[in-house]
Scaffold this active site. Structure first.
Site, PDB file in Angstrom:
ATOM      1  N   GLY A  74      19.915  78.333   9.127  1.00  0.00           N
ATOM      2  CA  GLY A  74      19.958  79.619   8.436  1.00  0.00           C
ATOM      3  C   GLY A  74      20.212  80.815   9.340  1.00  0.00           C
ATOM      4  CG  ASP A  75      20.366  84.536   7.332  1.00  0.00           C
ATOM      5  OD1 ASP A  75      21.324  83.762   7.113  1.00  0.00           O
ATOM      6  OD2 ASP A  75      19.993  85.409   6.526  1.00  0.00           O
ATOM      7  CE  LYS A 126      60.431  84.384  -1.383  1.00  0.00           C
ATOM      8  NZ  LYS A 126      61.493  85.420  -1.337  1.00  0.00           N
ATOM      9  CB  CYS A 180      23.381  86.561  -2.815  1.00  0.00           C
ATOM     10  SG  CYS A 180      23.379  85.694  -1.237  1.00  0.00           S
ATOM     11  CB  THR A 217      15.184  73.621  18.418  1.00  0.00           C
ATOM     12  OG1 THR A 217      14.109  72.676  18.463  1.00  0.00           O
ATOM     13  CG2 THR A 217      15.279  74.222  17.012  1.00  0.00           C
TER      14      THR A 217
END
Lengths: 568, 568
Positions: free
Chosen positions: B285-286, B440, B45, B276
């Site tokens: 993951g992705d 608040k 990232c 799986t």
């Protein structure tokens, strides 16, 4: 709708919120606020920052005025009016006009008490000196501010190192005033645990504050244009002024005299609708007893957030909406120079008091991905139930750090409110990008650490335990030589984690190894390796960083610092 | 313990986390990572920030190396190794060594697939230009960086205004490159709603980005040392380079070829243990299909946070620990110049798709008490269920703003995870002090607003509804004359809130009044007053501030901006 008359005693946080909500719910009600001071709905929590000069405009502290309240909400706001007594049978408040000393009666259909809390002023010699101040109202603030200007104050003594005491310390320093801070307890900031407090102490000293812990004040003596604070151990501190900030107590005299049921330490007892023992009298704010969210037991929590929520709920119920106040958990945050000090739920002392079997993890994560510039550091402690039906439940958290501490405490406060456990923390799907966080957020990491302990993957000891061991105990430091060179513990075996697998021959197999690194994460990896290889070992919670803060605190304790400004 | 052999295909977020956890759980296992690129466990990232120069040190992007992984975790990391196919019967991965093109077999007892997602590259003319780049790996980053340096690039076209497209836009601007940003959809940043997107568009233009929405790219042509991006409407943008960032797709070829069960859009289907359809093959993951926390339905969520969590869970299950992945909610955050854009849970489009009857509140709170200096502003939208068994449940939230946006989204993400409703939000006990928040908190306020709607205290319309009304509809602006002078809506009746009670005679009683202020709070007070006085009225959600962002967006749409740098 009815044209009922509602009288509110106290026009700050809870009272002012109640008045505004009442009006929104009932356009025709006659709403009267009686306020003893000269101001309503003022910026209570901002007062110290006017003294320090962060807020320079008096009008910013008193944004709402009686006139603005009337214009917007058609509410009769009467300042300098003191409620003297309540005639419950007649539903009348006896009021004294503090300006002309006249008295009169204010009838009500419904009454809301929002008297707040008073600063505790013990009956010590000299406590009535004109150089001694407490801080609660706008008038108090102006008095301190004006005294400092008039006397060109250079030295101040602050008694009490809680919220107000610390905020005043910072703000007096901001004005260039030398501050001596005196605290009776062995630590500042009692909402956090003793092992977290060294970070606070060190920050105070780093900014030139002369900090005295375990220091009991016996009295004050005026001498040579100064007020001398005297301690039980004989020490004396002369200063131009003294701020007394040793706590607050519910201002429940009116309620008590009216025969309303009282709770913990003289607070006003209310039901979940915030109704007192008189069905026409409600009470909100710092003066009432609340239910603690974590323990379910009565508690006193004098904070602005709950007070505001309560004002709204009292108004709801007066207007027939059966909303409930379900409790507080004491979430709080304090800025102290460059530090953020924040906590929620129970601390160790409170958890022990109610008999919860708990443990805690300590970690020192960065505020965001360290490869992105500007990451701050924080020390995060999370307390959890160690056994029983709710094993793993998060019961409290504390953070001392810089950026991002307030974010993580609010996430943890929400998790505690939702009764989350350790695995819930690991599952939280929090927003990640390098400028804001890490892919595993510190809150997720806390969950993992707790899970590892609960699952028996690692045995953990605190530094308190690790440094009070029998002579044959072995401390193992798995940090790099570079880190060790910047400080370490005498007598530790030093083997960097990345060499450990090849150097296990250097470790004794007949003794428990107490393993530490900088923050506790690498030592956890080491412990997993070593325990699988047949060693007995324990991870020292918090790592060397946690130890070092405490060591520095001990080293500096009692050493007077210079005037305000960095000393490091 | 067994000495089982575990092969992991893909050594970035999910794969690297799995490897480290496997080692901590099983000191004796043989763990092999096969990574196609030259790097493992890199700062995925952070890649755009190397292009922009925020991160200057290449080694910061690639903190872990095969050597460091071996030293710490005794893991065999093989980079430049491509898994070509899986022989499930034999439990063998066929691997190609990308350095010498040789092939070999890597047997496994357990296999973890962490292949990630591929950048989508449509088969358009010119898409193979050497001036066209996608960004996924460290190599991609270095290629873009080096091309910019070599070509001394001055102009770039970015295709796609999602996470990568926007981060690259910012970072190219940071390098002084003029950016044309082309987006097929009518808005940038699809995770947020269309009415929140104008803030993003305006921020892009304010920083000199030339933004083209509703713009379909038909191809790319090299011409005169430039790559020309061609749009369906005939527009052409010449640039030194093009970044193609129109999305990602699960990289599931290997899984598909191995006959593993697939899910949504070719993703790998897994059970809650991340296994799986082959019991010896896990996937993280992705590339995998997950359960969406809010809808309970299958979803694709390509983000680093879930990937890291999944890696750990796959490792757990391989080592006999039955932990589960309970789903994602797509929490994300993006820095775009001075803005933070963040969301969690469902947006309006997603909520409508799954048939949830929802509504939303919009508010524009300050990041902290406004009397304390430095407060930022944010626009916060919270979506909730409007009917049914879970009426009031929070299903999604979006914030565009400056300071404190990331904090509030994480609190809301936690609340959504805990299935909280509106009243739960009002009850959250969050940490307050003036430098950090308001008594608040914005999250509490969102709860109050939703409660008011659900309780029927106020009727709300969106600006979309308010500006598409019959001719006789009456817009009422209750802001002060000073605010109105800085901008307002033609034809609104203008009566400041504080004068409204005395001027109701100016309002028609036979028509619905659509009341707005700056943020929606004063207009709510006005609506409560007016409805009790017999008027028919509706509060316009978001106020003039929300309207103005959209109006500015419309006004500037299509107007080319200058080079990077402030234009306002």
């Amino acid at each position: 709708m009815s044209e009922k008359k509602i009288v509110i005693i106290g026009g700050v946080a809870g009272g002012a919120t109640a008045a505004a909500r009442l009006r929104r719910l009932d356009e025709r009600a006659h709403i009267v606020i009686l306020e003893r001071s000269g101001y309503v709905s003022y910026a209570n929590c901002g007062l110290p920052y006017y003294v320090g000069g962060t807020i320079t405009d008096r009008s910013k502290l008193t944004l709402q005025t009686p006139e603005s309240f009337r214009a917007r909400f058609n509410i009769d706001v009467h300042v300098h009016q003191e409620a003297v007594s309540i005639d419950r049978a007649q539903q009348v408040v006896h009021v004294r006009n503090l300006e002309d000393k006249s008295t009169y009666d204010e009838p009500y259909d419904e009454l809301i008490l929002s008297p707040g809390a008073r600063a505790v002023v013990p009956p010590l010699p000299g406590v009535d000196s004109e150089r001694l101040f407490t801080l609660r109202t706008v008038e108090d603030t102006f008095a301190i501010h004006d005294f400092i200007e008039r006397a060109q104050a250079k030295r101040a003594t602050v008694v009490g190192a809680g919220f107000i005491g610390l905020e005043m310390t910072e703000n007096l320093c901001e004005r260039g005033i030398d501050v001596t801070l005196v605290q009776r307890d062995p630590q500042a900031m009692l909402p956090i645990d003793a092992d977290m407090a060294p970070f606070v102490h060190n920050e105070l000293r780093r900014n030139g504050v002369e900090l005295h812990l375990n220091a009991t004040v016996t009295g004050f003596v005026e001498k040579d244009d100064a007020l001398v604070t005297q301690l039980a151990d004989g020490q004396k501190f002369a200063a131009d002024l003294v701020i007394l900030a040793i706590g607050v107590t519910p201002d429940s005299t009116l309620a008590k005299d009216a025969g309303l049921e009282l709770g913990l330490r003289g607070s006003i007892r209310v039901d979940e609708h915030l109704r007192t023992s008189d069905s026409h009298i409600f009470a909100v704010g710092d003066a009432i007893e609340v239910r603690h969210v974590v323990t379910g037991r009565p508690a006193l929590i004098a904070l602005a957030g709950p007070a505001n929520k309560q004002g709204r709920i009292a108004a709801d119920n007066i207007c027939g909406r059966k909303t409930t106040f379900t409790g507080s958990q004491g979430s709080s945050v304090l800025k102290l120079f460059d530090l953020t000090i924040t906590s929620t739920g129970l601390n160790a002392r409170q958890a022990a008091q109610v008999g919860i079997d708990f443990d805690a993890v300590v970690l020192s994560p960065a505020s965001h991905a360290t490869y992105y510039p500007g990451a701050g550091s924080m020390t995060l402690k999370v307390l959890f139930e160690r056994s029983g039906e709710r094993r793993g439940r998060i019961i409290g958290a504390q953070i001392v750090g810089t950026d991002g501490a307030d974010k993580r405490i609010d996430v943890l406060a929400t998790a505690i409110r939702a009764q989350m456990g350790a695995s819930d923390l690991t599952e939280l799907d929090l927003a990640y990008a390098p400028p804001y966080s890490s892919a595993k957020d510190p809150v997720n990491m806390a969950g993992y650490l707790i899970e590892n302990i609960l699952d028996g993957l690692v045995k953990q000891v605190s530094w308190g335990e690790a440094t009070n061991l029998p002579e044959d105990a072995v401390l193992v430091d798995v940090r790099t030589p570079g880190e060790v060179a910047r400080g370490g513990i005498e007598g530790s075996l030093r083997i960097p984690l990345d060499e450990l697998r090849d150097r296990t021959g250097e470790l004794p197999r007949d003794k428990t190894l107490y393993v530490h690194c900088q923050s506790g994460l690498r030592s956890y990896v080491a412990c997993r390796m070593l325990s699988q290889l047949g060693f007995s070992c324990a991870n020292v919670a918090g790592g060397y960083g946690f130890y070092a803060a405490s060591a520095l605190d001990r080293a500096l304790a009692g050493n007077a610092a210079g005037p305000c400004g960095m000393v490091s």
